[in-house]
Design a protein around this motif. Structure first.
Motif, PDB file in Angstrom:
ATOM      1  N   SER A 201       0.824  -1.208   0.000  1.00 30.93           N
ATOM      2  CA  SER A 201       0.000   0.000   0.000  1.00 30.93           C
ATOM      3  C   SER A 201       0.856   1.255   0.000  1.00 30.93           C
ATOM      4  O   SER A 201       2.068   1.216  -0.151  1.00 30.93           O
ATOM      5  N   ASN A 202       0.212   2.389   0.209  1.00 31.17           N
ATOM      6  CA  ASN A 202       0.938   3.653   0.281  1.00 31.17           C
ATOM      7  C   ASN A 202       1.858   3.714   1.499  1.00 31.17           C
ATOM      8  O   ASN A 202       2.756   4.539   1.562  1.00 31.17           O
ATOM      9  N   ASN A 203       1.599   2.883   2.471  1.00 27.25           N
ATOM     10  CA  ASN A 203       2.427   2.831   3.668  1.00 27.25           C
ATOM     11  C   ASN A 203       3.665   1.989   3.377  1.00 27.25           C
ATOM     12  O   ASN A 203       3.558   0.824   3.004  1.00 27.25           O
ATOM     13  N   SER A 204       4.851   2.554   3.558  1.00 25.42           N
ATOM     14  CA  SER A 204       6.085   1.840   3.216  1.00 25.42           C
ATOM     15  C   SER A 204       6.328   0.628   4.105  1.00 25.42           C
ATOM     16  O   SER A 204       7.178  -0.206   3.803  1.00 25.42           O
ATOM     17  N   ASP A 205       5.586   0.516   5.218  1.00 24.36           N
ATOM     18  CA  ASP A 205       5.742  -0.658   6.070  1.00 24.36           C
ATOM     19  C   ASP A 205       5.285  -1.932   5.359  1.00 24.36           C
ATOM     20  O   ASP A 205       5.707  -3.029   5.710  1.00 24.36           O
ATOM     21  N   PHE A 206       4.393  -1.790   4.392  1.00 20.68           N
ATOM     22  CA  PHE A 206       3.903  -2.959   3.668  1.00 20.68           C
ATOM     23  C   PHE A 206       4.880  -3.259   2.529  1.00 20.68           C
ATOM     24  O   PHE A 206       4.674  -2.877   1.383  1.00 20.68           O
ATOM     25  N   GLU A 207       5.945  -3.942   2.895  1.00 16.26           N
ATOM     26  CA  GLU A 207       7.049  -4.119   1.968  1.00 16.26           C
ATOM     27  C   GLU A 207       6.801  -5.252   0.988  1.00 16.26           C
ATOM     28  O   GLU A 207       6.044  -6.185   1.247  1.00 16.26           O
ATOM     29  N   PHE A 208       7.476  -5.158  -0.151  1.00 18.68           N
ATOM     30  CA  PHE A 208       7.470  -6.223  -1.135  1.00 18.68           C
ATOM     31  C   PHE A 208       8.769  -6.139  -1.921  1.00 18.68           C
ATOM     32  O   PHE A 208       9.112  -5.095  -2.476  1.00 18.68           O
ATOM     33  N   ASP A 209       9.516  -7.241  -1.959  1.00 16.04           N
ATOM     34  CA  ASP A 209      10.768  -7.309  -2.715  1.00 16.04           C
ATOM     35  C   ASP A 209      10.858  -8.677  -3.364  1.00 16.04           C
ATOM     36  O   ASP A 209      10.605  -9.702  -2.708  1.00 16.04           O
ATOM     37  N   LEU A 210      11.243  -8.700  -4.628  1.00 12.12           N
ATOM     38  CA  LEU A 210      11.407  -9.952  -5.359  1.00 12.12           C
ATOM     39  C   LEU A 210      12.708  -9.863  -6.150  1.00 12.12           C
ATOM     40  O   LEU A 210      12.904  -8.921  -6.922  1.00 12.12           O
ATOM     41  N   LEU A 211      13.602 -10.831  -5.940  1.00 13.86           N
ATOM     42  CA  LEU A 211      14.884 -10.866  -6.642  1.00 13.86           C
ATOM     43  C   LEU A 211      14.814 -11.879  -7.776  1.00 13.86           C
ATOM     44  O   LEU A 211      14.506 -13.053  -7.558  1.00 13.86           O
ATOM     45  N   LYS A 212      15.123 -11.411  -8.999  1.00  7.99           N
ATOM     46  CA  LYS A 212      15.126 -12.282 -10.170  1.00  7.99           C
ATOM     47  C   LYS A 212      16.531 -12.855 -10.401  1.00  7.99           C
ATOM     48  O   LYS A 212      17.518 -12.304  -9.907  1.00  7.99           O
ATOM     49  N   PRO A 213      16.646 -13.939 -11.162  1.00  6.77           N
ATOM     50  CA  PRO A 213      17.960 -14.556 -11.387  1.00  6.77           C
ATOM     51  C   PRO A 213      18.972 -13.650 -12.078  1.00  6.77           C
ATOM     52  O   PRO A 213      20.179 -13.875 -11.955  1.00  6.77           O
ATOM     53  N   ASP A 214      18.507 -12.638 -12.808  1.00  5.41           N
ATOM     54  CA  ASP A 214      19.453 -11.743 -13.475  1.00  5.41           C
ATOM     55  C   ASP A 214      19.990 -10.664 -12.542  1.00  5.41           C
ATOM     56  O   ASP A 214      20.745  -9.780 -12.960  1.00  5.41           O
ATOM     57  N   GLY A 215      19.608 -10.731 -11.254  1.00  5.84           N
ATOM     58  CA  GLY A 215      20.111  -9.783 -10.275  1.00  5.84           C
ATOM     59  C   GLY A 215      19.275  -8.529 -10.126  1.00  5.84           C
ATOM     60  O   GLY A 215      19.596  -7.671  -9.307  1.00  5.84           O
TER      61      GLY A 215
END
Length: 310
Positions: A201-215
């Motif tokens: 959401s607009n709140n930065s506490d709701f984090e999301f990160d995904l790392l792909k094989p290409d870095g």
């Protein structure tokens, strides 16, 4: 009488000759052993120097990309754009088919969950005698040990031995060789499948990160900036997310059993060596602005992976 003395003299000469030959053999063995020890020490020093230089370029890579090279990366290729000399990837401890093969095969990329942990294994160089390893850890820390026992031709087993030592054994520096006759098996991981309603959401506490094989990364900001038409279907190495709602609003399973994900809890899903993870990322409100809570979904299909609640 003279004949008797001659026989005794000849016998003494034979004994003395045999003794001299024995002493010479001992001295020769000591000399060969000393030479081998000196040569090994020189090669260990060269390996340490190479790994320290590689550590510098790994940190430069991290500063530029926000992550280390992905699992399975050819380190020489990944770090070449930063100006790394190809010679620093060579293994002075054994003859490689292709320079840099050992360091890349024994590389284990940090996950999001372990990125900031000190003394985390990164890669190593090993000897052809199956006993010596020079190990690079996070923080540019280089260690060497010469009391291991491994098959230098089986790099998968060597990686399992160095990167994931058995919890019931002391550190490698104090492990007797006989205790390491059989390298420990690689971690098995779990099968993870299902759909999760994520909450960037607009709140930065709701984090999301995904790392792909290409870095490269897909993050909360990626979703916000790209808008609701953004989609991604493909492989992933690690995911950090926070679900919207509790378990009954999601459909995640762990080894075929329902896995209870909780609202307000952050989860790390990490791929283990030898595993595979494919994800689909979508927004079910294409007319929105991409920031609305509860409209982003991620579909996960993973084998040999772990999930950790934080």
């Amino acid at each position: 009488m003279d004949a008797t003395r001659m026989r005794r003299s000849a016998g003494s000469a034979l004994v003395e000759g045999a003794a001299a030959a024995g002493v010479l053999a001992i001295l020769l063995a000591i000399g060969v052993s000393t030479y081998r020890g000196i040569r090994l020490a020189a090669h260990v020093t060269a390996a340490q120097c190479n790994l320290k230089q590689v550590a510098t370029y790994l940190e430069l890579y991290f500063r530029k990309h926000g992550a280390y090279p992905p699992q399975g990366a050819d380190l020489m290729t990944a770090l070449a754009p930063l100006g790394a000399d190809p010679r620093i990837f060579e293994n002075p401890l054994l003859r490689e088919r292709t320079p840099g093969d050992t360091m890349s095969a024994l590389y284990q990329a940090p996950t999001l969950a372990t990125l900031d942990r000190p003394d985390r294994y990164l890669t190593a160089l090993i000897s052809d005698n199956g006993r010596t390893a020079v190990i690079l850890k996070t923080g540019a820390k280089v260690e060497s040990t010469s009391n291991l026992q491994f098959d230098p031709s089986d790099l998968t087993a060597v990686l399992a031995l160095l990167a994931d030592p058995p919890a019931n054994l002391p550190p490698a520096s104090s492990v007797p060789p006989e205790a390491l006759d059989s390298p420990p098996p690689a971690p098995t991981g779990s099968r993870i499948e299902g759909d999760i309603n994520i909450n960037p959401s607009n709140n930065s506490d709701f984090e999301f990160d995904l790392l792909k094989p290409d870095g490269t990364w897909i993050t909360r900001d990626t979703l916000h900036d790209a808008g609701p038409t953004f989609t991604y279907t493909g492989p992933a190495l690690t995911i950090r997310l926070r679900p919207k709602g509790n378990g009954n609003q999601n459909g995640l399973t762990l080894d075929g059993e329902a896995y209870d994900v909780r609202n307000g809890t952050t989860y790390d899903i990490d791929l283990l060596p030898g595993g595979a993870m494919t994800i689909g990322l979508r927004n079910d409100n294409p007319n929105g602005n991409g920031k609305t809570m509860g409209k982003w979904w991620i579909t996960i299909t993973a084998t040999r992976a772990t999930i950790t609640a934080n």
